[in-house]
Design a protein around this motif. Structure first.
Motif, PDB file in Angstrom:
ATOM      1  N   ASP A   1       0.822  -1.210   0.000  1.00 46.84           N
ATOM      2  CA  ASP A   1       0.000   0.000   0.000  1.00 46.84           C
ATOM      3  C   ASP A   1       0.862   1.268   0.000  1.00 46.84           C
ATOM      4  O   ASP A   1       0.659   2.191   0.780  1.00 46.84           O
ATOM      5  CB  ASP A   1      -0.940   0.003   1.209  1.00 46.84           C
ATOM      6  CG  ASP A   1      -2.075   1.020   1.056  1.00 46.84           C
ATOM      7  OD1 ASP A   1      -2.418   1.352  -0.099  1.00 46.84           O
ATOM      8  OD2 ASP A   1      -2.585   1.496   2.083  1.00 46.84           O
ATOM      9  N   LEU A   2       1.854   1.283  -0.886  1.00 47.99           N
ATOM     10  CA  LEU A   2       2.752   2.424  -1.042  1.00 47.99           C
ATOM     11  C   LEU A   2       2.857   2.787  -2.517  1.00 47.99           C
ATOM     12  O   LEU A   2       2.597   1.965  -3.395  1.00 47.99           O
ATOM     13  CB  LEU A   2       4.153   2.096  -0.509  1.00 47.99           C
ATOM     14  CG  LEU A   2       4.340   1.961   1.000  1.00 47.99           C
ATOM     15  CD1 LEU A   2       5.706   1.371   1.305  1.00 47.99           C
ATOM     16  CD2 LEU A   2       4.173   3.310   1.685  1.00 47.99           C
ATOM     17  N   MET A   3       3.272   4.014  -2.772  1.00 48.65           N
ATOM     18  CA  MET A   3       3.547   4.451  -4.139  1.00 48.65           C
ATOM     19  C   MET A   3       5.018   4.170  -4.436  1.00 48.65           C
ATOM     20  O   MET A   3       5.904   4.790  -3.832  1.00 48.65           O
ATOM     21  CB  MET A   3       3.240   5.938  -4.290  1.00 48.65           C
ATOM     22  CG  MET A   3       1.771   6.278  -4.162  1.00 48.65           C
ATOM     23  SD  MET A   3       0.786   5.631  -5.542  1.00 48.65           S
ATOM     24  CE  MET A   3       1.400   6.632  -6.886  1.00 48.65           C
ATOM     25  N   PHE A   4       5.272   3.239  -5.330  1.00 46.94           N
ATOM     26  CA  PHE A   4       6.641   2.869  -5.669  1.00 46.94           C
ATOM     27  C   PHE A   4       7.060   3.531  -6.972  1.00 46.94           C
ATOM     28  O   PHE A   4       6.259   3.718  -7.891  1.00 46.94           O
ATOM     29  CB  PHE A   4       6.769   1.357  -5.809  1.00 46.94           C
ATOM     30  CG  PHE A   4       6.666   0.597  -4.518  1.00 46.94           C
ATOM     31  CD1 PHE A   4       7.747   0.512  -3.661  1.00 46.94           C
ATOM     32  CD2 PHE A   4       5.475  -0.034  -4.171  1.00 46.94           C
ATOM     33  CE1 PHE A   4       7.659  -0.196  -2.471  1.00 46.94           C
ATOM     34  CE2 PHE A   4       5.370  -0.749  -2.994  1.00 46.94           C
ATOM     35  CZ  PHE A   4       6.468  -0.823  -2.129  1.00 46.94           C
ATOM     36  N   GLU A   5       8.379   3.851  -7.037  1.00 49.21           N
ATOM     37  CA  GLU A   5       8.944   4.422  -8.254  1.00 49.21           C
ATOM     38  C   GLU A   5       9.241   3.336  -9.291  1.00 49.21           C
ATOM     39  O   GLU A   5       9.123   3.559 -10.495  1.00 49.21           O
ATOM     40  CB  GLU A   5      10.249   5.172  -7.932  1.00 49.21           C
ATOM     41  CG  GLU A   5      10.094   6.283  -6.910  1.00 49.21           C
ATOM     42  CD  GLU A   5       9.305   7.452  -7.451  1.00 49.21           C
ATOM     43  OE1 GLU A   5       9.533   7.825  -8.617  1.00 49.21           O
ATOM     44  OE2 GLU A   5       8.463   7.989  -6.713  1.00 49.21           O
ATOM     45  N   GLY A   6       9.672   2.176  -8.822  1.00 49.76           N
ATOM     46  CA  GLY A   6      10.033   1.098  -9.723  1.00 49.76           C
ATOM     47  C   GLY A   6      10.263  -0.192  -8.969  1.00 49.76           C
ATOM     48  O   GLY A   6      10.292  -0.223  -7.728  1.00 49.76           O
ATOM     49  N   ILE A   7      10.436  -1.278  -9.722  1.00 46.91           N
ATOM     50  CA  ILE A   7      10.654  -2.613  -9.160  1.00 46.91           C
ATOM     51  C   ILE A   7      11.935  -3.185  -9.737  1.00 46.91           C
ATOM     52  O   ILE A   7      12.147  -3.171 -10.955  1.00 46.91           O
ATOM     53  CB  ILE A   7       9.482  -3.559  -9.499  1.00 46.91           C
ATOM     54  CG1 ILE A   7       8.172  -3.006  -8.941  1.00 46.91           C
ATOM     55  CG2 ILE A   7       9.750  -4.965  -8.958  1.00 46.91           C
ATOM     56  CD1 ILE A   7       6.944  -3.780  -9.412  1.00 46.91           C
ATOM     57  N   GLY A   8      12.807  -3.674  -8.856  1.00 45.23           N
ATOM     58  CA  GLY A   8      14.016  -4.357  -9.288  1.00 45.23           C
ATOM     59  C   GLY A   8      13.960  -5.813  -8.871  1.00 45.23           C
ATOM     60  O   GLY A   8      13.623  -6.116  -7.724  1.00 45.23           O
ATOM     61  N   ILE A   9      14.273  -6.699  -9.797  1.00 51.39           N
ATOM     62  CA  ILE A   9      14.193  -8.138  -9.521  1.00 51.39           C
ATOM     63  C   ILE A   9      15.542  -8.790  -9.777  1.00 51.39           C
ATOM     64  O   ILE A   9      16.169  -8.572 -10.818  1.00 51.39           O
ATOM     65  CB  ILE A   9      13.118  -8.814 -10.392  1.00 51.39           C
ATOM     66  CG1 ILE A   9      11.739  -8.220 -10.105  1.00 51.39           C
ATOM     67  CG2 ILE A   9      13.101 -10.326 -10.148  1.00 51.39           C
ATOM     68  CD1 ILE A   9      10.616  -8.818 -10.943  1.00 51.39           C
ATOM     69  N   SER A  10      15.970  -9.599  -8.828  1.00 50.33           N
ATOM     70  CA  SER A  10      17.174 -10.430  -8.946  1.00 50.33           C
ATOM     71  C   SER A  10      16.732 -11.862  -9.195  1.00 50.33           C
ATOM     72  O   SER A  10      15.845 -12.375  -8.504  1.00 50.33           O
ATOM     73  CB  SER A  10      18.004 -10.334  -7.655  1.00 50.33           C
ATOM     74  OG  SER A  10      18.935 -11.377  -7.559  1.00 50.33           O
ATOM     75  N   VAL A  11      17.365 -12.517 -10.176  1.00 51.33           N
ATOM     76  CA  VAL A  11      16.895 -13.840 -10.580  1.00 51.33           C
ATOM     77  C   VAL A  11      18.070 -14.685 -11.059  1.00 51.33           C
ATOM     78  O   VAL A  11      19.046 -14.155 -11.608  1.00 51.33           O
ATOM     79  CB  VAL A  11      15.835 -13.691 -11.706  1.00 51.33           C
ATOM     80  CG1 VAL A  11      16.450 -13.126 -12.962  1.00 51.33           C
ATOM     81  CG2 VAL A  11      15.131 -15.003 -12.001  1.00 51.33           C
ATOM     82  N   PRO A  12      18.047 -16.000 -10.846  1.00 48.86           N
ATOM     83  CA  PRO A  12      19.088 -16.846 -11.433  1.00 48.86           C
ATOM     84  C   PRO A  12      18.945 -16.898 -12.943  1.00 48.86           C
ATOM     85  O   PRO A  12      17.832 -16.794 -13.475  1.00 48.86           O
ATOM     86  CB  PRO A  12      18.829 -18.222 -10.793  1.00 48.86           C
ATOM     87  CG  PRO A  12      17.395 -18.195 -10.387  1.00 48.86           C
ATOM     88  CD  PRO A  12      17.096 -16.780 -10.036  1.00 48.86           C
ATOM     89  N   GLY A  13      20.056 -17.045 -13.632  1.00 48.18           N
ATOM     90  CA  GLY A  13      20.023 -17.113 -15.085  1.00 48.18           C
ATOM     91  C   GLY A  13      20.718 -15.925 -15.711  1.00 48.18           C
ATOM     92  O   GLY A  13      21.075 -14.957 -15.050  1.00 48.18           O
TER      93      GLY A  13
END
Length: 306
Positions: A54-66
């Motif tokens: 329930d927040l206003m986010f600027e962006g999403i960063g995802i860390s993933v294998p591969g």
């Protein structure tokens, strides 16, 4: 006004998440069990946790294998144990569901960026993270940017060959000799004559080491000799100022001590005084480094397209 970013670190056992400020402070975090039911189920779970904040986010960063393509869609190659992610434009899927920018990066590279943004590699012109997990991941940061190479494969240290002339197969690669299971656990079980399917976790392994078990101690020394040899090779090729050692087992002081001894043995009596001696430090942020690095990567990508 405070800016918030949403960080996600997808691992083989758990998916960690965090609310991260513009100053790289984690103000809220949690995790859920990694789901193996396919991409749609995983994305839905990420969306659920994202919406619960329930927040206003600027962006999403995802860390993933591969391995990650250099496209804006965050298309995954391989995906490690999460093979269903192979070929999936994960960044695009999450961006469309959440309605804000989303960028995806390899987990080893994310660790390196997390330590560069506010950790052990901060201030380094050239720094390397080496992440000791099931395999050996990592990332190379030069002047604040990740060095990806021609095929976005730079930093995939698991693929370093250990045996001259051998084919590129698991048993000949660094990911086998310096992954915590194959490099430490399996070596201990062999030395003790125990069944190879004996279940032990990191705490069990280092419990034996701290107790002075000779087989466990020698397995650790062998593990560190392998790793020190490849750190030397990376020093010659990349010549970084600092190697930040990460992954769960890096939190064990005895591992860092044995690794330093193995490096000292390489350089202690060398006649080649011009060779720079690698500087090794423990990662500052532990498992949070991937989350911070994923957010750092997201912010850099957002800035580049403004």
């Amino acid at each position: 006004m405070m800016k918030y970013f949403f960080g996600v670190d997808i691992g083989g056992t758990a998916v960690k998440w965090a609310v991260v400020t513009g100053d790289y402070e984690i103000v809220r975090n949690g995790e859920f069990k990694t789901l193996y039911d396919g991409t749609e189920v995983l994305v839905n779970q990420i969306l659920k946790v994202y919406q619960e904040q329930d927040l206003m986010f600027e962006g999403i960063g995802i860390s993933v294998p591969g391995t990650l393509n250099k496209d804006a869609d965050g298309t995954v190659k391989g995906g490690g144990v999460l093979s269903y992610l192979d070929g999936v434009p994960l960044g695009k899927l999450v961006r469309e569901r959440c309605g804000i920018p989303c960028f995806v990066e390899n987990d080893g590279v994310s660790c390196a960026l997390g330590e560069y943004s506010c950790g052990a590699l901060r201030g380094c012109r050239v720094g390397v993270a080496v992440v000791l997990g099931t395999g050996v991941g990592g990332g190379i940061v030069i002047n604040g940017d990740v060095f990806k190479g021609a095929h976005a494969f730079a930093g995939e240290f698991s693929f370093l060959l250990e045996r001259p002339g051998g084919p590129l197969k698991g048993e000949n690669m660094l990911g086998m000799s310096c992954g915590w299971k194959a490099g430490l656990l399996d070596e201990i079980l062999k030395r003790k004559g125990l069944p190879m399917d004996t279940v032990m976790n990191g705490h069990d392994i280092f419990g034996l080491i701290h107790a002075g078990d000779p087989d466990a101690r020698e397995a650790l020394r062998k593990f560190c000799r392998h790793l020190a040899t490849q750190i030397h090779n990376l020093q010659v090729i990349i010549d970084p100022e600092v190697f930040a050692i990460g992954g769960g087992i890096s939190n064990q002081p005895v591992l860092m001590e044995e690794l330093q001894k193995a490096l000292d043995a390489i350089y202690g009596n060398t006649e080649f005084k011009q060779a720079p001696v690698p500087v090794i430090v423990q990662c500052c942020h532990g498992s949070a480094a991937n989350l911070l690095g994923a957010v750092y990567h997201c912010r850099k990508r957002m800035e580049s397209i403004e």
